[in-house]
Scaffold this motif. Structure first.
Motif, PDB file in Angstrom:
ATOM      1  N   VAL A  70       4.234  -1.976  -0.516  1.00  0.00           N
ATOM      2  CA  VAL A  70       2.905  -2.016  -0.083  1.00  0.00           C
ATOM      3  C   VAL A  70       2.077  -1.565  -1.360  1.00  0.00           C
ATOM      4  O   VAL A  70       0.761  -2.089  -1.742  1.00  0.00           O
ATOM      5  CB  VAL A  70       2.307  -1.475   1.205  1.00  0.00           C
ATOM      6  CG1 VAL A  70       1.353  -1.271   1.666  1.00  0.00           C
ATOM      7  CG2 VAL A  70       2.998  -1.896   2.232  1.00  0.00           C
ATOM      8  N   THR A  74      -0.920  -3.971  -3.295  1.00  0.00           N
ATOM      9  CA  THR A  74      -2.567  -3.305  -2.735  1.00  0.00           C
ATOM     10  C   THR A  74      -2.754  -2.765  -4.724  1.00  0.00           C
ATOM     11  O   THR A  74      -3.968  -3.167  -4.939  1.00  0.00           O
ATOM     12  CB  THR A  74      -2.000  -2.861  -2.198  1.00  0.00           C
ATOM     13  OG1 THR A  74      -1.753  -1.330  -2.360  1.00  0.00           O
ATOM     14  CG2 THR A  74      -1.700  -3.671  -0.779  1.00  0.00           C
ATOM     15  N   MET A  79      -6.438  -5.065   0.039  1.00  0.00           N
ATOM     16  CA  MET A  79      -6.682  -5.092   0.688  1.00  0.00           C
ATOM     17  C   MET A  79      -6.923  -4.519   1.674  1.00  0.00           C
ATOM     18  O   MET A  79      -5.935  -4.080   2.466  1.00  0.00           O
ATOM     19  CB  MET A  79      -5.250  -5.815   1.226  1.00  0.00           C
ATOM     20  CG  MET A  79      -3.962  -6.810   0.442  1.00  0.00           C
ATOM     21  SD  MET A  79      -2.560  -7.774   1.087  1.00  0.00           S
ATOM     22  CE  MET A  79      -2.397  -8.432   2.546  1.00  0.00           C
ATOM     23  N   SER A  82      -5.958  -4.631   5.477  1.00  0.00           N
ATOM     24  CA  SER A  82      -4.894  -4.414   6.259  1.00  0.00           C
ATOM     25  C   SER A  82      -4.729  -2.331   7.061  1.00  0.00           C
ATOM     26  O   SER A  82      -3.405  -2.521   7.887  1.00  0.00           O
ATOM     27  CB  SER A  82      -4.081  -4.087   4.697  1.00  0.00           C
ATOM     28  OG  SER A  82      -3.918  -2.798   3.991  1.00  0.00           O
ATOM     29  N   PHE A  85      -4.194  -3.190  10.700  1.00  0.00           N
ATOM     30  CA  PHE A  85      -2.791  -3.992  11.358  1.00  0.00           C
ATOM     31  C   PHE A  85      -2.106  -2.808  11.216  1.00  0.00           C
ATOM     32  O   PHE A  85      -0.756  -2.898  11.739  1.00  0.00           O
ATOM     33  CB  PHE A  85      -2.705  -5.542  10.136  1.00  0.00           C
ATOM     34  CG  PHE A  85      -3.451  -5.666  10.380  1.00  0.00           C
ATOM     35  CD1 PHE A  85      -3.790  -6.801  11.579  1.00  0.00           C
ATOM     36  CD2 PHE A  85      -4.511  -6.390   9.452  1.00  0.00           C
ATOM     37  CE1 PHE A  85      -4.625  -8.444  11.798  1.00  0.00           C
ATOM     38  CE2 PHE A  85      -6.040  -6.956   9.405  1.00  0.00           C
ATOM     39  CZ  PHE A  85      -5.335  -8.003  10.865  1.00  0.00           C
ATOM     40  N   VAL A 119       2.136   1.103   5.968  1.00  0.00           N
ATOM     41  CA  VAL A 119       1.390  -0.233   5.323  1.00  0.00           C
ATOM     42  C   VAL A 119      -0.127   1.037   5.368  1.00  0.00           C
ATOM     43  O   VAL A 119      -1.478   0.465   4.722  1.00  0.00           O
ATOM     44  CB  VAL A 119       0.966  -0.824   6.762  1.00  0.00           C
ATOM     45  CG1 VAL A 119      -0.462  -2.064   6.439  1.00  0.00           C
ATOM     46  CG2 VAL A 119       1.490  -2.573   6.814  1.00  0.00           C
ATOM     47  N   GLU A 123      -2.668   2.029   1.050  1.00  0.00           N
ATOM     48  CA  GLU A 123      -4.546   2.169   1.550  1.00  0.00           C
ATOM     49  C   GLU A 123      -5.428   3.158   1.304  1.00  0.00           C
ATOM     50  O   GLU A 123      -6.220   3.061   0.759  1.00  0.00           O
ATOM     51  CB  GLU A 123      -4.575   0.622   1.660  1.00  0.00           C
ATOM     52  CG  GLU A 123      -3.789  -0.424   1.074  1.00  0.00           C
ATOM     53  CD  GLU A 123      -4.719  -0.806   0.099  1.00  0.00           C
ATOM     54  OE1 GLU A 123      -5.315  -1.746  -0.076  1.00  0.00           O
ATOM     55  OE2 GLU A 123      -4.349  -0.502  -0.912  1.00  0.00           O
TER      56      GLU A 123
END
Length: 399
Positions: A70, A74, A79, A82, A85, A119, A123
């Protein structure tokens, strides 16, 4: 290491960092519930220690395998949306844990929580760094301490809500996931605005003057230090309650309170570690944290109940101070790969902790839980590997 441009963000955007840290708290409350209800699951499902370890392995290895992927993806294609989610995946995992009627369904719930973690972390860590205004250690600490507090609160919530009311009460925590999704949607909106506002500007890209082999060696050493830290942390997080119950004949609720002391101490250590690294250097903090904890880990297996609590607090503070410094150090070694590094080190932390939990569970079944703690007390000796890390002068030497 020298910089070829001024950073895009010149001031620290505290609301964004604090929002990311708060959602880290919510995320880790959800995932910590799994380990917090182990004693109840062990009794209700007649599980062996190796099955407890497999639950941890399923959760943490799922997160470990996905997080670097991930993060790498990214780094190239950010993203922003994301994040909510990922929280939704954790919510689905919670609902499976709440209404599971068999061990395989428990494993599926653990896997979904792991996917949510995979996820979320890369990020969210990137957002915290972008909002740091150059105070990377501070931003990483504020982000990470949210996770530590969440992990610490989980056992208390389990002790006073889940244990008295049963497994199905885990579903109540889906409300926490919904709150997290709303906040993360707003954080994603800030991230999108940030990218749009700076689309035509060049971010500062530090130039690494170290040879490639030197960088790789330093990353391996950092990974091994995380490995050491998380084996020991796994021994506490997954089995400390069983250790206290067996050795001192305390209740499940009392053992959860003792676990909270350790996890709360880790939160405090994380708060201190990042700003201290900004001031004295990440390498110095790593030296102090990994090797400095050794006298206290060696004493813990021989302490009485009171001193077990006191020593676990000291160990938690010292040991946790290393992680923000390790992440910042690694991000400086590999500039421009914030998501990948966050994914590797957050993921590596989860994965190694999961593998360690499974192995320690087997050893606890065969050798006894007290034997496991005596062996783990020697792990901080590996902190001597810090001597192989480059110093700040070497990293910042002109090309």
């Amino acid at each position: 290491m020298t910089s070829t441009a001024r950073p895009i963000v010149q001031t620290t955007v505290y609301p964004v960092i604090l929002a990311a840290g708060l959602c880290h708290l919510l995320n880790d409350v959800l995932q910590s519930l799994l380990a917090a209800i182990y004693p109840m699951l062990k009794e209700d499902y007649s599980l062996d220690f190796w099955q407890i370890g497999l639950l941890t392995l399923t959760f943490q290895v799922t997160a470990s395998l996905l997080q670097p992927v991930v993060g790498l993806y990214t780094d190239r294609r950010p993203m922003p949306q994301s994040l909510p989610f990922g929280m939704a995946s954790s919510m689905c995992g919670l609902l499976l844990l709440a209404y599971a009627t068999s061990y395989p369904v428990l494993l599926a719930g653990a896997a979904l929580i792991g996917i949510g973690s995979a996820v979320f972390h890369p990020e969210a860590s990137r957002v915290a760094r972008l909002a740091s205004g150059g105070r990377y250690g501070l931003a990483q600490s504020l982000f990470q301490v949210g996770g530590n507090f969440g992990t610490a609160i989980g056992p208390l919530l389990a002790a006073f809500i889940v244990v008295p009311r049963g497994q199905s009460s885990v579903a109540w925590f889906s409300l926490i996931a919904l709150v997290g999704m709303i906040i993360l949607w707003q954080v994603g909106n800030w991230y999108s605005r940030y990218r749009a506002a700076n689309a035509g500007r060049t971010a500062a890209v530090p130039v690494v003057t170290l040879p490639r082999n030197r960088v790789l060696l330093a990353l391996v050493v950092l990974a091994l230090l995380v490995f050491t830290k998380n084996i020991y942390t796994a021994s506490i997080h997954s089995y400390y309650t069983f250790y206290l119950i067996e050795k001192f004949d305390v209740s499940v609720q009392y053992s959860q309170m003792m676990l909270f002391v350790f996890l709360g101490a880790m939160a405090l250590g994380t708060v201190l570690g990042g700003p201290l690294g900004d001031r004295v250097g990440s390498r110095t903090v790593i030296w102090f944290s990994i090797l400095g904890v050794l006298p206290f880990t060696l004493a813990l297996p021989y302490a009485d109940l009171f001193w077990s609590g006191a020593l676990s607090f000291i160990i938690g503070v010292i040991l946790a101070s290393a992680f923000p410094a390790i992440v910042v150090f690694a991000q400086e070694l590999v500039p421009g790969r914030v998501g990948m590094i966050a994914g590797i080190f957050f993921g590596f932390a989860f994965g190694m902790g999961g593998i360690a939990a499974a192995v320690l569970g087997v050893l606890a079944d065969t050798q006894g839980i007290e034997w496991v703690y005596k062996v783990c007390s020697y792990l901080p000796f590996l902190g001597l590997l810090t001597i192989l890390l480059p110093g700040m002068k070497e990293m910042r030497a002109p090309a």
